[in-house]
Scaffold this motif. Sequence first.
Motif, short mmCIF file in Angstrom:
data_model
loop_
_atom_site.label_atom_id
_atom_site.label_comp_id
_atom_site.label_asym_id
_atom_site.label_seq_id
_atom_site.Cartn_x
_atom_site.Cartn_y
_atom_site.Cartn_z
N GLY A 125 0.82 -1.21 0.00
CA GLY A 125 0.00 0.00 0.00
C GLY A 125 0.85 1.26 0.00
O GLY A 125 0.57 2.22 -0.72
N ILE A 126 1.91 1.26 0.81
CA ILE A 126 2.82 2.41 0.83
C ILE A 126 3.49 2.58 -0.52
O ILE A 126 3.58 3.69 -1.06
CB ILE A 126 3.87 2.22 1.94
N ALA A 127 3.98 1.47 -1.09
CA ALA A 127 4.68 1.54 -2.37
C ALA A 127 3.79 2.07 -3.48
O ALA A 127 4.25 2.81 -4.36
CB ALA A 127 5.23 0.16 -2.73
N GLU A 128 2.52 1.70 -3.44
CA GLU A 128 1.60 2.19 -4.47
C GLU A 128 1.42 3.70 -4.34
O GLU A 128 1.34 4.42 -5.36
CB GLU A 128 0.25 1.49 -4.34
N LEU A 153 7.35 -6.51 -3.56
CA LEU A 153 7.53 -5.22 -4.23
C LEU A 153 7.90 -5.39 -5.69
O LEU A 153 7.34 -4.73 -6.58
CB LEU A 153 8.60 -4.40 -3.50
N LEU A 154 8.84 -6.27 -5.97
CA LEU A 154 9.29 -6.47 -7.34
C LEU A 154 8.18 -7.06 -8.20
O LEU A 154 7.98 -6.65 -9.36
CB LEU A 154 10.53 -7.36 -7.37
N GLN A 155 7.45 -8.02 -7.67
CA GLN A 155 6.38 -8.64 -8.45
C GLN A 155 5.27 -7.65 -8.75
O GLN A 155 4.55 -7.80 -9.75
CB GLN A 155 5.83 -9.87 -7.72
N ALA A 156 5.12 -6.63 -7.90
CA ALA A 156 4.12 -5.59 -8.15
C ALA A 156 4.66 -4.49 -9.06
O ALA A 156 3.95 -3.50 -9.32
CB ALA A 156 3.65 -4.98 -6.82
N GLY A 157 5.87 -4.66 -9.57
CA GLY A 157 6.43 -3.72 -10.54
C GLY A 157 7.10 -2.50 -9.96
O GLY A 157 7.36 -1.53 -10.68
N HIS A 158 7.44 -2.51 -8.68
CA HIS A 158 8.07 -1.34 -8.07
C HIS A 158 9.58 -1.37 -8.28
O HIS A 158 10.19 -2.43 -8.43
CB HIS A 158 7.75 -1.31 -6.57
N ARG A 159 10.16 -0.19 -8.30
CA ARG A 159 11.62 -0.05 -8.39
C ARG A 159 12.18 -0.23 -6.99
O ARG A 159 12.27 0.72 -6.21
CB ARG A 159 11.98 1.34 -8.96
N ALA A 160 12.52 -1.46 -6.66
CA ALA A 160 12.85 -1.79 -5.27
C ALA A 160 14.08 -2.68 -5.19
O ALA A 160 14.34 -3.50 -6.07
CB ALA A 160 11.67 -2.49 -4.60
N VAL A 161 14.82 -2.49 -4.09
CA VAL A 161 15.96 -3.33 -3.74
C VAL A 161 15.88 -3.58 -2.24
O VAL A 161 15.56 -2.66 -1.47
CB VAL A 161 17.30 -2.65 -4.09
N GLY A 162 16.16 -4.82 -1.83
CA GLY A 162 16.15 -5.15 -0.41
C GLY A 162 17.53 -5.03 0.20
O GLY A 162 18.54 -5.30 -0.46
N LEU A 163 17.56 -4.65 1.47
CA LEU A 163 18.83 -4.40 2.15
C LEU A 163 18.82 -5.04 3.53
O LEU A 163 17.83 -4.96 4.27
CB LEU A 163 19.05 -2.89 2.30
N CYS A 164 19.94 -5.69 3.88
CA CYS A 164 20.14 -6.27 5.20
C CYS A 164 21.53 -5.90 5.68
O CYS A 164 22.44 -5.71 4.86
CB CYS A 164 19.98 -7.80 5.12
N ASN A 165 21.73 -5.82 6.99
CA ASN A 165 23.03 -5.40 7.51
C ASN A 165 23.93 -6.58 7.87
O ASN A 165 25.04 -6.36 8.37
CB ASN A 165 22.85 -4.49 8.73
N VAL A 166 23.50 -7.82 7.64
CA VAL A 166 24.34 -8.97 8.00
C VAL A 166 25.66 -8.94 7.24
O VAL A 166 26.74 -9.11 7.81
CB VAL A 166 23.59 -10.29 7.74
N ALA A 167 25.60 -8.74 5.93
CA ALA A 167 26.82 -8.80 5.11
C ALA A 167 27.81 -7.70 5.48
O ALA A 167 29.02 -7.96 5.62
CB ALA A 167 26.47 -8.72 3.63
N ILE A 168 27.33 -6.48 5.66
CA ILE A 168 28.26 -5.40 5.96
C ILE A 168 28.86 -5.59 7.35
O ILE A 168 30.03 -5.26 7.59
CB ILE A 168 27.59 -4.01 5.82
N GLY A 169 28.10 -6.19 8.27
CA GLY A 169 28.66 -6.49 9.59
C GLY A 169 29.78 -7.51 9.49
O GLY A 169 30.83 -7.36 10.13
#
Length: 421
Positions: A125-128, A153-169
């Motif tokens: 809803g927010i993304a829309e 988000l991607l399946q709904a066609g939004h310009r989106a990327v997911g982010l997690c802090n595990v890798a940078i830690g």
Amino acid sequence: MKLTVVGGGSTYTPELIDGFARLRDTLPIGELVLVDPAAERLELVGGLARRIFARQGHPGRIVTTCDLDAGVDGADAVLLQLRVGGQAARERDETWPLECGCVGQETTGAGGLAKALRTVPVVLGIAERVRRRNPRAWIVDFTNPVGIVTRALLQAGHRAVGLCNVAIGLQRKFAALLGAEPKDVHLDHVGLNHLTWETGVRLGGPEGVNALPELLAEHGAAIADDLRLPRPLLDRLGVIPSYYLRYYYAHDEVVAELRTKPSRAAEVAELERRLLTLYADPALDRKPGLLARRGGAYYSEAAVDLTASLLGGAGSPYQVVNTYNRGTLPFLPDDAVIEVQAAVGATGAAPLPVADLDPLHAGLVAAVTAYEELALDAALHGGRDRVFRALLAHPLIGQYAYAERLTDLLIAHNREHLGWA
């Protein structure tokens, strides 16, 4: 540049603000908008945010609002860091699965499914509304469960990327152990969100020398202690799992521990109470040391790097993100969302090639991907049978009697957030 943070009243936010202030040459923000429905809390966080910017000489303007449409209007990027149901819902996610002898955790297992069911409809809803205001805006999702939410988000066609802090830690930790600069440490990071392994730790970039054998030989005991896994297991695996793999590799041990101590949600709720008291102090103009106990370490650096790259700025060329598989792991569908190193730029994230994944890891990745597909179906369409199917598919559950009982518990504890229940 206008950047909007939805969930800006989170006690995480000063960590983000500190990174924006320190790294302003990488991400030059002209206007930063913090959006949150909790007005009183938002003003406490917003006040501290303005003082942090002022102390560090950041020229950007910080705006707080409870009006989502106004907050995202004209934004170049929108960061999502919301928690539907708050810590009270998290407390339930971490406790009712234990009734069936299953791990209680907010991002995996039955608790993770509950969070996905609450969160996906709200995020979409927010993304829309973002798309209606500015269809070219990037959405950076830090909201858990990141893999499922990003796939929605991607399946709904939004310009989106997911982010997690595990890798940078892990990158920061390994850099310190190797005596290297973090920017010179490239992780061969592969899997799904909260289900990843480091199959290589390279110095100097994707083609650099693999220092993973050295890390395991010289620092394996310390790494194993951090992961709370036996050192011999790491030697046998030959890779470094994320700490979330402990829920799989030592499930019964974790359940026994969780039954004997307060939930993490209870700890975080108390931390948040103390943090908000600190944030109310008009003399405080930096993130307090107590915030480190809240979690989310290095989130700000990762968010700045990713957002800068997506907006065509000075971010790193390669970053660990959550994005479409697109054949990277050939045993998964192209529209599965994986967490790997990717080339990130103004057109989005393109996964880098990865080596064939050991069947020991690939089997678990395939099983959890199937669960995530069923979880997203349940989040989008509702229904008791869809919830049951997702729970039955999850490797941490898998038995029909548990899945039946957990389905009833999940619905009972989340009815107010499930429009179909």
